[in-house]
Design a protein around this motif. Structure first.
Motif, short mmCIF file in Angstrom:
data_model
loop_
_atom_site.label_atom_id
_atom_site.label_comp_id
_atom_site.label_asym_id
_atom_site.label_seq_id
_atom_site.Cartn_x
_atom_site.Cartn_y
_atom_site.Cartn_z
N SER A 260 4.76 -3.80 -10.99
CA SER A 260 5.70 -2.85 -10.15
C SER A 260 4.51 -1.84 -9.55
N ALA A 261 5.05 -1.25 -8.54
CA ALA A 261 4.18 -0.32 -7.95
C ALA A 261 3.54 0.77 -8.92
N LEU A 262 4.56 1.15 -9.76
CA LEU A 262 4.32 2.21 -10.70
C LEU A 262 3.25 1.58 -11.56
N ASP A 263 3.00 0.47 -11.92
CA ASP A 263 2.12 -0.01 -12.78
C ASP A 263 0.91 -0.30 -12.08
N CYS A 264 0.80 -0.50 -10.93
CA CYS A 264 -0.40 -0.50 -10.08
C CYS A 264 -0.81 0.76 -9.95
N ALA A 265 0.05 1.85 -9.60
CA ALA A 265 -0.46 3.30 -9.51
C ALA A 265 -1.20 3.66 -10.73
N LYS B 45 1.00 -1.19 0.16
CA LYS B 45 -0.07 -0.09 -0.08
C LYS B 45 0.83 1.12 0.07
N GLY B 46 1.87 1.38 0.91
CA GLY B 46 2.74 2.48 1.11
C GLY B 46 3.43 2.43 -0.34
N SER B 47 4.07 1.46 -1.14
CA SER B 47 4.64 1.72 -2.32
C SER B 47 3.91 2.26 -3.41
N VAL B 48 2.56 1.79 -3.47
CA VAL B 48 1.60 2.31 -4.67
C VAL B 48 1.32 3.58 -4.14
#
Ligand code: S3P
Length: 171
Positions: free
Chosen positions: A155-160, A14-17
């Motif tokens: 990746s966190a970026l893709d999830c974001a 959750k934090g990384s996203v």
């Protein structure tokens, strides 16, 4: 913009996203565990050890009330048990970060700070109990979520990016 409230099991990212979302949008970001730690001036682990889980859940309740009344345009990441707050849906659009239990544990273990990440989470101390908790919570997470993002192998970026695309519909 309506708030976005990120829910999901401990260690799911959750934090990384959240950090990627704020880099690529106009949202501000806050984290319920960080708010509680600063209100109490002590770590979550110390709160659990010194005053117990029920005391911590009460702090989550106070935090939820404040979020509903006072916060806008914000991406709110939450502790894994925060979803139990009755006013969750009034705070914002609920986004679940979802992943199988084994993948979550693998993700934590491969992190350079793995030992610290496991130590700071009292409810991850016993992995068998943590898995039971995961199985009990997952259907409840799914029931509450307006949007579900499967974070496994992304990746966190893709999830974001996926999150920002999907929340537009709810803005
Ligand atoms: C908890 C998750 C933790 C923290 C506390 C309780 C839970 O947050 O709020 O240890 O009940 O799942 P993270 O999900 O950020 O680990």
């Amino acid at each position: 913009m309506k708030n976005v409230i990120l829910i999901g099991f401990m260690g799911v990212g959750k934090g990384s996203v959240a950090r990627e979302v704020i880099k690529h949008s106009e949202y501000m970001a806050i984290d319920t565990d960080d708010l509680i730690e600063s209100m109490e001036n002590r770590k979550i682990k110390a709160i659990f050890e010194e005053d117990g889980e029920a005391y911590f859940r009460n702090l989550e309740k106070d935090t939820a009330k404040w979020l509903e009344n006072s916060v806008k345009n914000t991406l709110i990441s939450t502790g894994g048990g925060f979803y139990k707050q009755k006013n969750l849906k009034k705070i914002g659009t609920v986004v679940l970060l979802d992943s199988p239990f084994d993948a979550i544990i693998k993700r934590i273990k491969k992190h350079p700070n793995a030992v610290r990440k496991l130590k700071k989470r009292p409810l991850l101390a016993d992995l068998k109990k943590a898995q039971e908790l995961y199985e009990e919570r997952r259907p409840e997470y799914l029931k509450l979520a307006d949007i579900v993002i499967d974070v496994t192998k992304k990746s966190a970026l893709d999830c974001a990016k996926e999150l920002l695309k999907k929340v537009k519909k709810y803005a």
